[in-house]
Design an enzyme around this catalytic site. Structure first.
Site, PDB file in Angstrom:
ATOM      1  N   ASP A   4       2.508  30.167   7.416  1.00 43.28           N
ATOM      2  CA  ASP A   4       2.308  28.712   7.277  1.00 43.28           C
ATOM      3  C   ASP A   4       2.286  28.417   5.769  1.00 43.28           C
ATOM      4  O   ASP A   4       1.245  28.125   5.194  1.00 43.28           O
ATOM      5  CB  ASP A   4       0.986  28.300   7.952  1.00 43.28           C
ATOM      6  CG  ASP A   4       0.751  26.795   7.879  1.00 43.28           C
ATOM      7  OD1 ASP A   4       1.657  26.054   7.438  1.00 43.28           O
ATOM      8  OD2 ASP A   4      -0.356  26.353   8.267  1.00 43.28           O
ATOM      9  N   CYS A  56       5.606  22.558   6.822  1.00 44.02           N
ATOM     10  CA  CYS A  56       5.432  21.120   6.564  1.00 44.02           C
ATOM     11  C   CYS A  56       6.641  20.582   5.796  1.00 44.02           C
ATOM     12  O   CYS A  56       6.609  19.455   5.312  1.00 44.02           O
ATOM     13  CB  CYS A  56       4.141  20.887   5.788  1.00 44.02           C
ATOM     14  SG  CYS A  56       4.031  21.866   4.294  1.00 44.02           S
ATOM     15  N   GLU A  78      -4.396  35.277   2.065  1.00 42.66           N
ATOM     16  CA  GLU A  78      -4.516  33.958   1.437  1.00 42.66           C
ATOM     17  C   GLU A  78      -4.893  34.152  -0.034  1.00 42.66           C
ATOM     18  O   GLU A  78      -5.691  35.016  -0.378  1.00 42.66           O
ATOM     19  CB  GLU A  78      -5.598  33.153   2.194  1.00 42.66           C
ATOM     20  CG  GLU A  78      -6.171  31.952   1.486  1.00 42.66           C
ATOM     21  CD  GLU A  78      -5.139  30.857   1.165  1.00 42.66           C
ATOM     22  OE1 GLU A  78      -4.301  30.538   2.017  1.00 42.66           O
ATOM     23  OE2 GLU A  78      -5.199  30.333   0.038  1.00 42.66           O
ATOM     24  N   TYR A 121      -0.348  33.208   4.242  1.00 40.88           N
ATOM     25  CA  TYR A 121      -0.741  31.843   3.853  1.00 40.88           C
ATOM     26  C   TYR A 121      -1.774  31.316   4.860  1.00 40.88           C
ATOM     27  O   TYR A 121      -1.595  30.263   5.468  1.00 40.88           O
ATOM     28  CB  TYR A 121       0.479  30.914   3.790  1.00 40.88           C
ATOM     29  CG  TYR A 121       1.593  31.446   2.917  1.00 40.88           C
ATOM     30  CD1 TYR A 121       1.586  31.227   1.542  1.00 40.88           C
ATOM     31  CD2 TYR A 121       2.640  32.180   3.466  1.00 40.88           C
ATOM     32  CE1 TYR A 121       2.606  31.728   0.733  1.00 40.88           C
ATOM     33  CE2 TYR A 121       3.651  32.685   2.668  1.00 40.88           C
ATOM     34  CZ  TYR A 121       3.629  32.455   1.305  1.00 40.88           C
ATOM     35  OH  TYR A 121       4.635  32.953   0.515  1.00 40.88           O
ATOM     36  N   CYS A 149      -7.684  -0.154   7.430  1.00 40.50           N
ATOM     37  CA  CYS A 149      -6.641   0.863   7.341  1.00 40.50           C
ATOM     38  C   CYS A 149      -6.384   1.375   8.753  1.00 40.50           C
ATOM     39  O   CYS A 149      -7.332   1.756   9.450  1.00 40.50           O
ATOM     40  CB  CYS A 149      -7.065   2.002   6.431  1.00 40.50           C
ATOM     41  SG  CYS A 149      -5.794   3.269   6.351  1.00 40.50           S
ATOM     42  N   CYS A 197       1.434   4.320   3.783  1.00 36.63           N
ATOM     43  CA  CYS A 197       2.388   4.492   4.890  1.00 36.63           C
ATOM     44  C   CYS A 197       3.801   4.109   4.435  1.00 36.63           C
ATOM     45  O   CYS A 197       3.976   3.312   3.534  1.00 36.63           O
ATOM     46  CB  CYS A 197       2.022   3.586   6.067  1.00 36.63           C
ATOM     47  SG  CYS A 197       0.449   4.021   6.803  1.00 36.63           S
ATOM     48  N   CYS A 237       0.825  -1.218   0.000  1.00 34.32           N
ATOM     49  CA  CYS A 237       0.000   0.000   0.000  1.00 34.32           C
ATOM     50  C   CYS A 237       0.858   1.266   0.000  1.00 34.32           C
ATOM     51  O   CYS A 237       1.879   1.338   0.685  1.00 34.32           O
ATOM     52  CB  CYS A 237      -0.895  -0.019   1.231  1.00 34.32           C
ATOM     53  SG  CYS A 237      -1.898   1.459   1.406  1.00 34.32           S
TER      54      CYS A 237
HETATM   55  C1  LIG Z   1       0.026  24.985   4.550  1.00 38.97           C
HETATM   56  S1  LIG Z   1      -1.412  25.779   3.968  1.00 38.97           S
HETATM   57  C2  LIG Z   1      -1.852  26.783   5.334  1.00 38.97           C
HETATM   58  C3  LIG Z   1      -3.180  26.383   5.897  1.00 38.97           C
HETATM   59  C4  LIG Z   1      -3.723  27.297   6.952  1.00 38.97           C
HETATM   60  N1  LIG Z   1      -2.877  27.416   8.094  1.00 38.97           N
HETATM   61  C5  LIG Z   1      -5.108  26.840   7.364  1.00 38.97           C
HETATM   62  O1  LIG Z   1      -5.321  26.601   8.542  1.00 38.97           O
HETATM   63  O2  LIG Z   1      -5.964  26.702   6.499  1.00 38.97           O
HETATM   64  C6  LIG Z   1      -0.748  26.965   2.840  1.00 38.97           C
HETATM   65  C7  LIG Z   1      -1.745  27.952   2.306  1.00 38.97           C
HETATM   66  O3  LIG Z   1      -1.057  28.883   1.481  1.00 38.97           O
HETATM   67  C8  LIG Z   1      -1.890  29.253   0.391  1.00 38.97           C
HETATM   68  N2  LIG Z   1      -1.021  29.865  -0.623  1.00 38.97           N
HETATM   69  C9  LIG Z   1      -0.232  29.243  -1.542  1.00 38.97           C
HETATM   70  N3  LIG Z   1       0.470  30.147  -2.258  1.00 38.97           N
HETATM   71  C10 LIG Z   1       0.128  31.358  -1.786  1.00 38.97           C
HETATM   72  C11 LIG Z   1       0.550  32.688  -2.102  1.00 38.97           C
HETATM   73  N4  LIG Z   1       1.437  32.904  -3.065  1.00 38.97           N
HETATM   74  N5  LIG Z   1       0.028  33.697  -1.402  1.00 38.97           N
HETATM   75  C12 LIG Z   1      -0.881  33.487  -0.420  1.00 38.97           C
HETATM   76  N6  LIG Z   1      -1.317  32.247  -0.062  1.00 38.97           N
HETATM   77  C13 LIG Z   1      -0.814  31.198  -0.744  1.00 38.97           C
HETATM   78  C14 LIG Z   1      -2.558  27.964   0.025  1.00 38.97           C
HETATM   79  O4  LIG Z   1      -3.743  28.198  -0.691  1.00 38.97           O
HETATM   80  C15 LIG Z   1      -2.821  27.342   1.414  1.00 38.97           C
HETATM   81  O5  LIG Z   1      -4.078  27.737   1.905  1.00 38.97           O
END
Ligand SMILES: C[S@@+](CC[C@H](N)C(=O)[O-])C[C@H]1O[C@@H](n2cnc3c(N)ncnc32)[C@H](O)[C@@H]1O
Length: 454
Positions: free
Chosen positions: A384, A411, A336, A315, A159, A82, A79
């Site tokens: 983030d 991440c 965002e 983000y 799973c 994991c 699978c």
């Molecule tokens: C790791 S996720 C963060 C999630 C957030 N902490 C939440 O609780 O929903 C990264 C986020 O960055 C956004 N993103 C990606 N590129 C971006 C950009 N250039 N400017 C602003 N946001 C962006 C994505 O759409 C996504 O929602």
């Protein structure tokens, strides 16, 4: 010189990014052997060979590591879900921490900054969303997880990382759809009725949502679909929402933006800490609800926020971090790029009576520049970003804005380390902590707070 399809003995020297063992051939070529651990003596057949590396298929373990464990899951070897079940959970955490340390060291940063890793007490059944493809081959329907590196499916009757209800509902839906002669999707001929079965569950509310990705809107009015919905909602009365997502395009993207709700509400709810979140068919929601709470609490505590301060959150997605921090500061500007996420963030703020978040739709760097040009000052910046991390201009802007603290949720520890190196010209890195959001996979989430140098 290694030869393709021949077997060789290797001593595993290290474990790589995806939990694969790493060895060296006699002539110095790097050989990856998935499913092996540091210090093991193994025999592997070379199944891929190129200039820079070889890939070995494990054939025999001649000397096993003390940390080797029997995988709880009978589907583990095939699978694709994991990568780390061949060792004990504690060791998976140690390996993840070591990977973060290596990335920090590679940037010339102090490895002692890497502190605790927060694992789960019970690292099983944690995913609140399941997504199983439904495919058709030679007139037969199949469902399950993708096999490692393949487009075939593993008929995984169990799973261990998936919430038990979501898994059972998804498999039962498959049986009912199959009985009603719905046809799974065929990627080659681009034909079929049902492409994916997705089920989400609010871990704290026990509300369940079913989403079927279908190729035609007409299935919303199909009497066979009626029967499926009636039966599954009778068997699982906690199903509060049943949605068809219409996706006829030749694409790998699972969900389109066209949803038709055919039973109950368009959303379910769940909680992270004291806050409630609306979850629609296509909305982002952390898949490990319990560990999301650990992550956000950690960020909040480590930031040592003050009530009269202003935050810039970049983000911000569906706004969960902002909502979590909102009672500890004066106000938050949340940026965002995805419009539907911003709409969801506004709605999430509304249902939690959070009134001090200002939502900004746009690119993080461009919007930061605009806010800076407007003369805005931020005491804290929280980011983030996606796996690729921050962009260089974004980092320059953050350095110019010079908030007293930066909170970085990441991440991907490789891009985190790269960005920390650049930020460390003006900031002291307090410490880096980690939360295991995805046990038994190679992923790890990091939280790091930086303070402006005096
Ligand atoms: C790791 S996720 C963060 C999630 C957030 N902490 C939440 O609780 O929903 C990264 C986020 O960055 C956004 N993103 C990606 N590129 C971006 C950009 N250039 N400017 C602003 N946001 C962006 C994505 O759409 C996504 O929602």
């Amino acid at each position: 010189m290694l030869e393709l399809n021949k077997q060789y003995n290797f001593k595993i020297k290290d474990v790589g990014m995806n939990f694969e063992g790493i060895a060296k051939s006699d002539d110095g070529l790097t050989v990856f052997v998935p499913g092996t651990l540091k210090d093991e003596q193994v025999t592997a057949k070379i199944i891929k060979l190129n200039k820079n590396y070889a890939l070995g298929d494990l054939k025999e373990i001649k000397e096993a590591s003390k940390r080797r464990a029997k995988p709880v899951c009978e589907y583990y070897s095939r699978c694709g879900g994991c990568e780390a079940m061949h060792t004990d959970y504690k060791n998976t955490l140690e390996i993840k921490k070591e990977k973060v340390i290596n990335n920090i060291k590679k940037q010339g940063l102090d490895e002692t900054l890497v502190k605790d890793i927060y694992g789960m007490d019970k690292p099983y059944y944690y995913r609140n969303k399941v997504q199983y493809p439904m495919i058709n081959r030679n007139g037969r329907n199949y469902v399950g997880m993708y096999e490692k590196g393949s487009h075939d499916l593993v008929n995984n009757k169990e799973c261990y990382i998936q919430d038990e209800t979501t898994h059972k509902v998804a498999r039962r839906l498959f049986e009912l759809l199959d009985k009603e002669k719905f046809v799974g999707y065929n990627e080659k001929t681009l034909t079929g009725d049902i492409r994916n079965i997705m089920v989400r569950r609010g871990i704290h509310t026990d509300e369940v949502m079913c989403v079927l990705v279908v190729t035609d809107r007409c299935f919303a009015k199909d009497s066979r679909m009626d029967k499926v919905v009636k039966e599954i909602t009778k068997e699982y009365p906690n199903i509060k929402s049943f949605v068809l997502n219409i996706n006829a395009k030749n694409t790998n993207v699972i969900l389109s933006d066209e949803n038709v709700c055919i039973f109950g509400d368009e959303y379910i709810t769940d909680k992270i800490g004291n806050y409630t979140f609306k979850i629609t068919a296509d909305s982002f929601f952390q898949v490990n609800t319990l560990q999301a709470e650990v992550l956000y609490n950690l960020l909040k505590t480590e930031m040592e926020l003050e009530k009269d301060k202003t935050v810039l959150e970049l983000y911000s997605g569906v706004g969960s971090i902002g909502i979590y921090l909102s009672d500890a500061v004066k106000d938050i500007y949340a940026v965002e790029i995805v419009e539907s996420a911003v709409e969801a963030a506004k709605e999430n703020a509304r249902i939690n009576n959070v009134t001090n978040v200002i939502h900004v739709l746009g690119d993080a760097t461009k919007e930061t520049l605009k806010l800076k040009d407007e003369g805005k000052f931020f005491d804290y910046i929280v980011v983030d970003p996606p796996r690729k991390g921050l962009d260089e201009q974004g980092i320059e802007l953050i350095l110019e804005l010079a908030p007293t603290k930066i909170g970085y949720v990441s991440c991907n520890s490789a891009t985190l380390a790269r960005d920390l190196k650049l930020l460390s010209t003006r900031y002291d890195i307090k410490e880096i902590k980690m939360v295991d959001m995805f046990p038994w996979t190679s992923h790890i989430e990091c939280v790091c707070v930086l303070e402006l140098k005096k």
